[in-house]
Design a protein around this motif. Sequence first.
Motif, PDB file in Angstrom:
ATOM      1  N   ASP A  40      50.085  26.829  80.900  1.00 18.75           N
ATOM      2  CA  ASP A  40      49.156  27.378  81.898  1.00 18.75           C
ATOM      3  C   ASP A  40      49.840  28.375  82.826  1.00 18.75           C
ATOM      4  N   LEU A  41      51.138  28.228  83.002  1.00 19.12           N
ATOM      5  CA  LEU A  41      51.879  29.122  83.900  1.00 19.12           C
ATOM      6  C   LEU A  41      52.377  30.371  83.176  1.00 19.12           C
ATOM      7  N   GLY A  42      52.714  30.228  81.900  1.00 13.43           N
ATOM      8  CA  GLY A  42      53.117  31.372  81.080  1.00 13.43           C
ATOM      9  C   GLY A  42      54.102  32.298  81.752  1.00 13.43           C
ATOM     10  N   ALA A  43      53.742  33.579  81.805  1.00 13.50           N
ATOM     11  CA  ALA A  43      54.629  34.615  82.343  1.00 13.50           C
ATOM     12  C   ALA A  43      54.926  34.429  83.829  1.00 13.50           C
ATOM     13  N   GLU A  44      54.111  33.648  84.527  1.00 13.82           N
ATOM     14  CA  GLU A  44      54.391  33.393  85.950  1.00 13.82           C
ATOM     15  C   GLU A  44      55.738  32.707  86.155  1.00 13.82           C
ATOM     16  N   LEU A  45      56.233  32.028  85.115  1.00 18.49           N
ATOM     17  CA  LEU A  45      57.537  31.373  85.222  1.00 18.49           C
ATOM     18  C   LEU A  45      58.661  32.383  85.441  1.00 18.49           C
ATOM     19  N   LEU A  46      58.395  33.644  85.140  1.00 13.50           N
ATOM     20  CA  LEU A  46      59.381  34.705  85.365  1.00 13.50           C
ATOM     21  C   LEU A  46      59.253  35.332  86.747  1.00 13.50           C
ATOM     22  N   ASP A  47      58.205  34.974  87.469  1.00 16.67           N
ATOM     23  CA  ASP A  47      57.948  35.518  88.799  1.00 16.67           C
ATOM     24  C   ASP A  47      58.395  34.502  89.837  1.00 16.67           C
ATOM     25  N   TRP A  48      59.538  34.746  90.444  1.00 15.45           N
ATOM     26  CA  TRP A  48      60.115  33.780  91.382  1.00 15.45           C
ATOM     27  C   TRP A  48      59.313  33.671  92.680  1.00 15.45           C
ATOM     28  N   SER A  49      58.314  34.523  92.850  1.00 14.83           N
ATOM     29  CA  SER A  49      57.466  34.420  94.039  1.00 14.83           C
ATOM     30  C   SER A  49      56.099  33.805  93.714  1.00 14.83           C
ATOM     31  N   SER A  50      55.914  33.306  92.504  1.00 11.31           N
ATOM     32  CA  SER A  50      54.629  32.748  92.085  1.00 11.31           C
ATOM     33  C   SER A  50      54.283  31.474  92.854  1.00 11.31           C
ATOM     34  N   PRO A  51      53.148  31.454  93.560  1.00 13.25           N
ATOM     35  CA  PRO A  51      52.732  30.233  94.254  1.00 13.25           C
ATOM     36  C   PRO A  51      52.384  29.103  93.276  1.00 13.25           C
TER      37      PRO A  51
END
Length: 165
Positions: A40-51
């Motif tokens: 469910d998080l997918g590419a957000e895991l690469l975004d260190w600012s992802s809430p």
Amino acid sequence: MRIVTVVGNPKPRSRTYAAAEMVVQTLTGRAPDERIDLADLGAELLDWSSPAVAAALELFVSADLAVVASPTYKASYTGLLKLFLDRIPGGKLSKLTVVPLMVAADPKHALAGEVHLKPVLTELGASCPTAALFLLESHCDQPEALEHWLSTARPRLPITQKGRR
């Protein structure tokens, strides 16, 4: 006791997800309190600012017991799970008891959890008082496949059949 599952399968609601649910249900007689399906998080895991990733990490770190599950890819856990675990500072899981769970199509991967997943979890501070659990894909929905593991694991985990300490 708050119980969380973390599933590192790139496919949402996978057999690995079902296996993690089954392990918690069999151990405690109830469903997990929280489920983190990394697909469910997918590419957000690469975004260190992802809430969303920060919230998932907080759910995991603040749990009492977690089942961390991955399918076996290239004889180890998935890169998706690695991305998630890489966000956790060493020692941050010192209050967490974890059951490492690996799922594979072939029994030749039976040691993947012990050799690859369990060491990274302990490096992060988690207590892994049981042997890593290995399930064949064909057994992901069969609680009886857990019987041998449960006989030695249950006494080592901070739960009773009802999920209380």
